[in-house]
Design a protein around this motif. Structure first.
Motif, PDB file in Angstrom:
ATOM      1  N   ILE A  54     -11.433  -4.055  -2.667  1.00  0.00           N
ATOM      2  CA  ILE A  54     -10.783  -3.089  -1.768  1.00  0.00           C
ATOM      3  C   ILE A  54      -9.378  -3.575  -1.394  1.00  0.00           C
ATOM      4  N   GLY A  55      -9.223  -4.902  -1.297  1.00  0.00           N
ATOM      5  CA  GLY A  55      -7.894  -5.454  -0.999  1.00  0.00           C
ATOM      6  C   GLY A  55      -6.901  -5.145  -2.128  1.00  0.00           C
ATOM      7  N   ARG A  56      -7.394  -5.208  -3.373  1.00  0.00           N
ATOM      8  CA  ARG A  56      -6.516  -4.860  -4.499  1.00  0.00           C
ATOM      9  C   ARG A  56      -6.070  -3.396  -4.394  1.00  0.00           C
ATOM     10  N   ALA A  57      -7.016  -2.541  -3.982  1.00  0.00           N
ATOM     11  CA  ALA A  57      -6.670  -1.118  -3.810  1.00  0.00           C
ATOM     12  C   ALA A  57      -5.627  -0.966  -2.699  1.00  0.00           C
ATOM     13  N   LYS A  58      -5.782  -1.744  -1.629  1.00  0.00           N
ATOM     14  CA  LYS A  58      -4.803  -1.669  -0.524  1.00  0.00           C
ATOM     15  C   LYS A  58      -3.444  -2.221  -0.971  1.00  0.00           C
ATOM     16  N   ASP A  59      -3.440  -3.258  -1.828  1.00  0.00           N
ATOM     17  CA  ASP A  59      -2.162  -3.746  -2.388  1.00  0.00           C
ATOM     18  C   ASP A  59      -1.479  -2.601  -3.147  1.00  0.00           C
ATOM     19  N   HIS A  60      -2.278  -1.866  -3.903  1.00  0.00           N
ATOM     20  CA  HIS A  60      -1.735  -0.760  -4.706  1.00  0.00           C
ATOM     21  C   HIS A  60      -1.198   0.345  -3.791  1.00  0.00           C
ATOM     22  N   LEU A  61      -1.950   0.621  -2.727  1.00  0.00           N
ATOM     23  CA  LEU A  61      -1.509   1.646  -1.758  1.00  0.00           C
ATOM     24  C   LEU A  61      -0.174   1.227  -1.127  1.00  0.00           C
ATOM     25  N   GLU A  62      -0.088  -0.059  -0.783  1.00  0.00           N
ATOM     26  CA  GLU A  62       1.134  -0.550  -0.127  1.00  0.00           C
ATOM     27  C   GLU A  62       2.323  -0.539  -1.100  1.00  0.00           C
ATOM     28  N   ALA A  63       2.064  -0.862  -2.381  1.00  0.00           N
ATOM     29  CA  ALA A  63       3.145  -0.787  -3.381  1.00  0.00           C
ATOM     30  C   ALA A  63       3.574   0.670  -3.562  1.00  0.00           C
ATOM     31  N   THR A  64       2.607   1.583  -3.514  1.00  0.00           N
ATOM     32  CA  THR A  64       2.918   3.014  -3.658  1.00  0.00           C
ATOM     33  C   THR A  64       3.804   3.483  -2.501  1.00  0.00           C
ATOM     34  N   ALA A  65       3.576   2.924  -1.318  1.00  0.00           N
ATOM     35  CA  ALA A  65       4.415   3.299  -0.157  1.00  0.00           C
ATOM     36  C   ALA A  65       5.884   2.995  -0.465  1.00  0.00           C
ATOM     37  N   HIS A  66       6.141   1.845  -1.114  1.00  0.00           N
ATOM     38  CA  HIS A  66       7.534   1.490  -1.430  1.00  0.00           C
ATOM     39  C   HIS A  66       8.144   2.490  -2.430  1.00  0.00           C
ATOM     40  N   THR A  67       7.334   2.890  -3.428  1.00  0.00           N
ATOM     41  CA  THR A  67       7.820   3.860  -4.426  1.00  0.00           C
ATOM     42  C   THR A  67       8.143   5.195  -3.753  1.00  0.00           C
ATOM     43  N   ILE A  68       7.209   5.678  -2.927  1.00  0.00           N
ATOM     44  CA  ILE A  68       7.420   6.975  -2.265  1.00  0.00           C
ATOM     45  C   ILE A  68       8.596   6.865  -1.292  1.00  0.00           C
ATOM     46  N   ASP A  69       8.679   5.738  -0.603  1.00  0.00           N
ATOM     47  CA  ASP A  69       9.749   5.540   0.387  1.00  0.00           C
ATOM     48  C   ASP A  69      11.129   5.661  -0.278  1.00  0.00           C
ATOM     49  N   ALA A  70      11.274   4.987  -1.427  1.00  0.00           N
ATOM     50  CA  ALA A  70      12.576   5.014  -2.118  1.00  0.00           C
ATOM     51  C   ALA A  70      12.933   6.453  -2.507  1.00  0.00           C
ATOM     52  N   GLU A  71      11.937   7.198  -2.987  1.00  0.00           N
ATOM     53  CA  GLU A  71      12.179   8.570  -3.434  1.00  0.00           C
ATOM     54  C   GLU A  71      12.536   9.480  -2.248  1.00  0.00           C
ATOM     55  N   LEU A  72      11.784   9.333  -1.155  1.00  0.00           N
ATOM     56  CA  LEU A  72      12.037  10.207   0.005  1.00  0.00           C
ATOM     57  C   LEU A  72      13.371   9.875   0.676  1.00  0.00           C
ATOM     58  N   LYS A  73      13.699   8.579   0.668  1.00  0.00           N
ATOM     59  CA  LYS A  73      14.990   8.172   1.257  1.00  0.00           C
ATOM     60  C   LYS A  73      16.130   8.828   0.503  1.00  0.00           C
TER      61      LYS A  73
END
Ligand code: NAD
Length: 397
Positions: A242-261
């Protein structure tokens, strides 16, 4: 319409019945807390994916009743039919709808699989027809299974260690005894499946679909929820599948953040929340015992919060219009700060070392864990007369 007396039917971390009146009382308590928080009234439209229980329900209530936003929620819940009660999430939202209507607020719900293209299409159609562009998107889905729409493959998440086999103690929720537990090491396929279910794939698909439909407003803020937790649960949670999934979720936040910014001057964050009794967390081995000890310590120290207090704080301090979210070195908002405070963890560790079946009730707050677990399904809620027959059918239309 059918009325019946509804009793809890619990096995382990599953309860197959739920009580509409108890769920309604819980929802009204959360609404009162959100209304009392005096949040800014300038939020326009919000979408909450996973809106019927736990952190998603509290996010919906904070946005709709606290901020007075127009909110579309998405969930996957079972309506009551004839003699069979619906799921607790369905009754939670039925009361949200009743209260929203009474207070002149707009809350709408799409009940279906949010992972499926049809779930996203239904939400987009509703947003276009009755809402307009979104100022907030909350992603709070927790579930053990997901079918990847690109391949048709269904993945099942696991709660396993990635390092050596895990040995610890846990509560047997049926007998209330502390027992040893051993969990075998995850395979590569377990890790991949858990990332597919609980990582950021589906969150990213939602944001892509909303961007393609031109439904995100300038400055749109997007958030999903994560957990880190203490050393006690590290091997099974943060260092596990589950921690690996949360790492992936957190990495996805950075991808979405860059796009939305870049596209909208908006942003995306993961908020790391506190361990609390929800349907999802009750299913994780060891976590109910950790939560029972944590509650004892945090209540004694005066820092205990529930999901609604956590979500009100998340918006008030970080996500409300005009607020700059405060983040850690990895860009995450940390409303788990009080759980992980050294004085809380030190005392919880000390109790963890001592706890056994004989002292469980005296040194932990397992009584509250049990009560809150039943409360998730509307049982053992103060002020409800469980002898009275109640209407099983309800509406979130
Ligand atoms: P929960 O079980 O209380 O709620 C899950 C929600 O997901 C429900 O609204 C349910 O209807 C919805 N859902 C499940 N499958 C769906 C589907 N296919 N389509 C649409 N909706 C679906 O869960 P929770 O504990 O509030 O967890 C929400 C998030 O918060 C998760 O990411 C979890 O890891 C995170 N979190 C939880 C805790 C905790 O202690 N509970 C702590 C920190 C972070």
């Amino acid at each position: 319409m059918a009325k019946a007396v509804i009793n809890p039917r619990i096995r382990g971390f599953i309860c197959t019945t739920s009580h509409p009146t108890g769920c309604a009382v819980n929802v009204r308590r959360q609404i009162a807390i959100a209304e009392a928080a005096q949040l800014a009234q300038t939020v326009g439209n919000a979408l909450v994916i996973g809106s019927s229980a736990g952190y998603g329900l509290s996010s919906l209530i904070t946005l709709a009743f606290g901020h007075r936003a127009k909110v579309l929620g998405c969930c996957f819940e079972r309506p009551g039919k004839e003699a069979k009660p619906g799921s607790a999430g369905f009754y939670n939202l039925a009361e949200v709808h009743t209260q929203a209507k009474a207070k002149g607020l707009t809350v709408e719900t799409i009940n279906g699989d949010a992972f499926a293209p049809s779930g996203k299409e239904a939400a987009i159609a509703a947003l276009k027809a009755r809402f307009g562009k979104l100022d907030y998107v909350v992603y709070s889905v927790a579930t053990p299974k997901r079918t990847d729409p690109a391949t048709g493959v269904t993945y099942t998440s696991t709660l396993k260690p990635i390092g050596p086999e895990y040995h610890a103690k846990t509560i047997d929720l049926d007998t209330d005894e502390i027992k040893p537990i051993s969990i075998p090491t995850a395979s590569d396929a377990d890790v991949e499946a858990t990332i597919k279910v609980m990582g950021g794939d589906d969150w990213k698909m939602w944001i892509d679909a909303l961007l393609a439909a031109d439904l995100l407003a300038p400055g749109c803020r997007v958030v999903a929820y994560s957990y880190i937790g203490p050393q006690i649960t590290h091997a099974i949670y943060r260092a596990g599948t589950i921690g690996r999934a949360k790492d992936h979720l957190e990495a996805t936040a950075h991808t979405i953040d860059a796009e939305l910014k870049q596209k909208l001057g908006g942003g995306a964050w993961v908020s790391v929340n506190k361990a609390l009794v929800t349907q999802a967390s009750s299913a994780i081995p060891v976590v109910p015992l950790y939560i029972s000890l944590l509650y004892k310590v945090m209540k004694a120290q005066g820092s205990h919060e529930g999901t609604i207090e956590q979500m009100v704080r998340l918006w008030k301090d970080h996500l409300a219009p005009g607020k700059t979210p405060q983040v850690d070195e990895k860009g995450r908002i940390r409303v788990d700060n009080q759980e992980l405070a050294p004085k809380v963890q030190k005392e919880t560790d000390a109790l963890w070392a001592q706890v056994d079946s004989a002292n469980l009730m005296s040194i932990s707050d397992y009584a509250s864990f049990k009560r809150e677990f039943r409360g998730l399904f509307g049982f053992e809620v103060d002020g409800v007369d469980y002898e009275q027959p109640v209407e099983i059918e309800a509406s979130i239309g």
